[in-house]
Scaffold this motif. Sequence first.
Motif, mmCIF file in Angstrom:
data_model
loop_
_atom_site.group_PDB
_atom_site.id
_atom_site.type_symbol
_atom_site.label_atom_id
_atom_site.label_comp_id
_atom_site.label_asym_id
_atom_site.label_seq_id
_atom_site.Cartn_x
_atom_site.Cartn_y
_atom_site.Cartn_z
ATOM 1 N N UNK A 122 21.385 -6.141 -30.789
ATOM 2 C CA UNK A 122 21.982 -5.405 -31.138
ATOM 3 C C UNK A 122 23.571 -6.319 -31.218
ATOM 4 N N UNK A 123 23.650 -7.446 -30.869
ATOM 5 C CA UNK A 123 24.459 -8.239 -31.466
ATOM 6 C C UNK A 123 24.540 -9.251 -33.052
ATOM 7 N N UNK A 124 23.321 -9.356 -33.354
ATOM 8 C CA UNK A 124 23.786 -9.374 -34.398
ATOM 9 C C UNK A 124 23.696 -8.349 -35.574
ATOM 10 N N UNK A 125 23.537 -6.935 -35.346
ATOM 11 C CA UNK A 125 23.753 -6.006 -36.250
ATOM 12 C C UNK A 125 24.966 -5.939 -35.953
ATOM 13 N N UNK A 170 30.831 -6.877 -42.510
ATOM 14 C CA UNK A 170 30.837 -6.427 -44.234
ATOM 15 C C UNK A 170 32.074 -5.245 -42.966
ATOM 16 N N UNK A 171 32.560 -4.692 -41.901
ATOM 17 C CA UNK A 171 34.110 -3.962 -42.517
ATOM 18 C C UNK A 171 34.923 -4.265 -43.401
ATOM 19 N N UNK A 172 34.751 -5.536 -42.257
ATOM 20 C CA UNK A 172 36.044 -6.510 -42.347
ATOM 21 C C UNK A 172 36.309 -7.308 -43.838
ATOM 22 N N UNK A 224 31.516 0.904 -35.601
ATOM 23 C CA UNK A 224 30.458 1.142 -34.921
ATOM 24 C C UNK A 224 29.579 -0.339 -34.766
ATOM 25 N N UNK A 225 30.367 -0.806 -35.277
ATOM 26 C CA UNK A 225 29.655 -2.546 -34.921
ATOM 27 C C UNK A 225 30.863 -2.723 -33.454
ATOM 28 N N UNK A 284 28.170 -3.592 -30.233
ATOM 29 C CA UNK A 284 28.383 -4.955 -29.550
ATOM 30 C C UNK A 284 28.567 -4.387 -27.627
ATOM 31 N N UNK A 285 29.250 -3.967 -27.254
ATOM 32 C CA UNK A 285 29.802 -2.890 -25.938
ATOM 33 C C UNK A 285 27.942 -3.041 -25.142
#
Length: 623
Positions: free
Chosen positions: A9-12, A19-21, A216-217, A221-222
């Motif tokens: 989850x952390x990696x994704x 990618x968004x930034x 979504x990221x 992350x949460x």
Amino acid sequence: MRFVLAIVAFVVAAVMIVAGIAQRTVFAPPSHIQAAATVSGDPRYLMIDGAALNAHPGQQTLTVADAPQGAKPVVAYGRTADVKAWLGGQKYVAVDYQKATGALSTKTVTPKPTAGSGDDSGAAATPSPAPTPSATPTPSATAGGETTSAAGPNPAGSDLWLEEFDGDAAQVTRMNIPDDVSVIVATDGQKAAPSRVTVTWPVDSSTPWAFPLIIGGLILLVIGIALYLWGLYTHRRSRGPRRKSGPKMPKLPKAPKYKPTAMIESTPRGRRSTRRARVILPVALAGALALTGCTSGTDAATTPSKTATPLATEAPNAGQLPPAVTVPQLQRIVKRISESAAEADSKASADLAKVRFTGSALQLREANYAIRAKKTDESALPAIPASPIVLSLPQATDAWPRTVAAVIDSPKDAKGNAQAPIALTMVQQTPRDNYQVEYAISLEPKAKVPNLAPASIGSAVVPPDSKLLALAPQKVSAAYGDILMNGDKSQYASLFNAEGDTLRTQVGSDWKAKQKAAVPATASLDFTTGPGEGTDVAMATNDSGAIVWTHLQESQVLKVVEAGAEVSAGATAAALSGVATSKTGIQSDFGYQLAFYVPPAGSNAKITLLGFAQGMVSAKQLP
């Protein structure tokens, strides 16, 4: 397993946030497309075709630069045919867009000479100019060895343009024009045009996936943090003491209790210390990524510019001629006429009046100025209001001369009384001439204007000898003059509507009879009518009739018939003739500007007077 899921989850989450930034920063698309051209030489005019400005969708931003020292740039746009007609025989540089290279190209255009066109006069609309193979304007040598192009007319202030910008406002202009409209760039026609032209189009630089990826990221992350904490909690519970079943062991003797020292007590236990460190790291990572993800990308800086009025044009049907002017264009023309007329009226200057008046309208104003110069109590003619325009009737044409009619509401007078609306009939003789008022009349109180074509379509001009009307336009003036002379006994009385005709009441046959009766036996008074100086103008209505503007001149001859007798000229006639009394006689001429509705031939409707303007235009002593 929970630790593995947390790591995934952390990696994704990190990949999604990055990618968004990146979509908003590193991989952000361009915010605009730009094409520029530098014109060599010193051409007086540049013309940018509408097709070049519409090479890309969206609002166009035109930037001009590098004008000669002390010259103010002028940027204007109009219909392509009108721009070429205004240029006439002048050389100019055509600016086009090359799709293959995505750049602007320039080439010199030398119009073909036409018989009687007159290069500098612009007397008629000329055919479309033909481009020459040369890439730069054809220069002419000067004494100093420099190359210059011949000076030409100044495009600033022309009524032909749909919109115009000059000075600082012309440097950066935003517009949204169709393909059949072109832009002309110049200074004053004496100096060279700006040599640097740049066109900018907006590009859709939106990144619809950037925000969902960042959000979504953060959510993922949460979730990863939750899985990590859950794994720690489960791992801690699984390492507790385990009891084995079996026979009880005998109790061992109690050993003395061990009391740790303060130094050992203050040292955190290893397992809890490791847990705190493991928790702090993801939380710090989450905060850093959240703050980074909320940072928006920066757009290209926009340059302050002048935005043109949105150009709303209706595409005419095939074969349909365009209206001579648009409504915003007419509003600007009427405002200019109002300002010019106000200046001329305030100074009683015939020279200033000639700028915007011609024909019978100019004749009446010139006479009024001359009368006011010697007769201080003489009233000025009604002012030309600038707005609001309540009726617009442009001619549908692409040639010259062009005719436009407009009705403007008049403000209340100083006493608060309502004033009659002013109807203007304006004519543009050539592409480079401005519109001049040929008729300026006050509408009748009960005048009913018939249905007219909308301003976006325009009306046709009816020939003066048309047989499709109840009376040909060129005959209306003489017929009405006969009615003013003979009243109901006139042969044309049955064709005209007497109801609401206040001019007939003021100067008709009954009034003339009273004037003759008041003349002493030593003199005689005679009236004659004839065509005036104005040009007959007729524009079609929707019912196949026409509105006809015409001019009538009436002469009043007061003649001495007994030797030694004298006649008084009157204050107004004395101001124009310079003679207060005469032993021969005085001839006073009156001008009548008239507007009629003429129904179609075969109609039961009658010719109706819509408005008029009248006054003495000349006076002289009889020989």
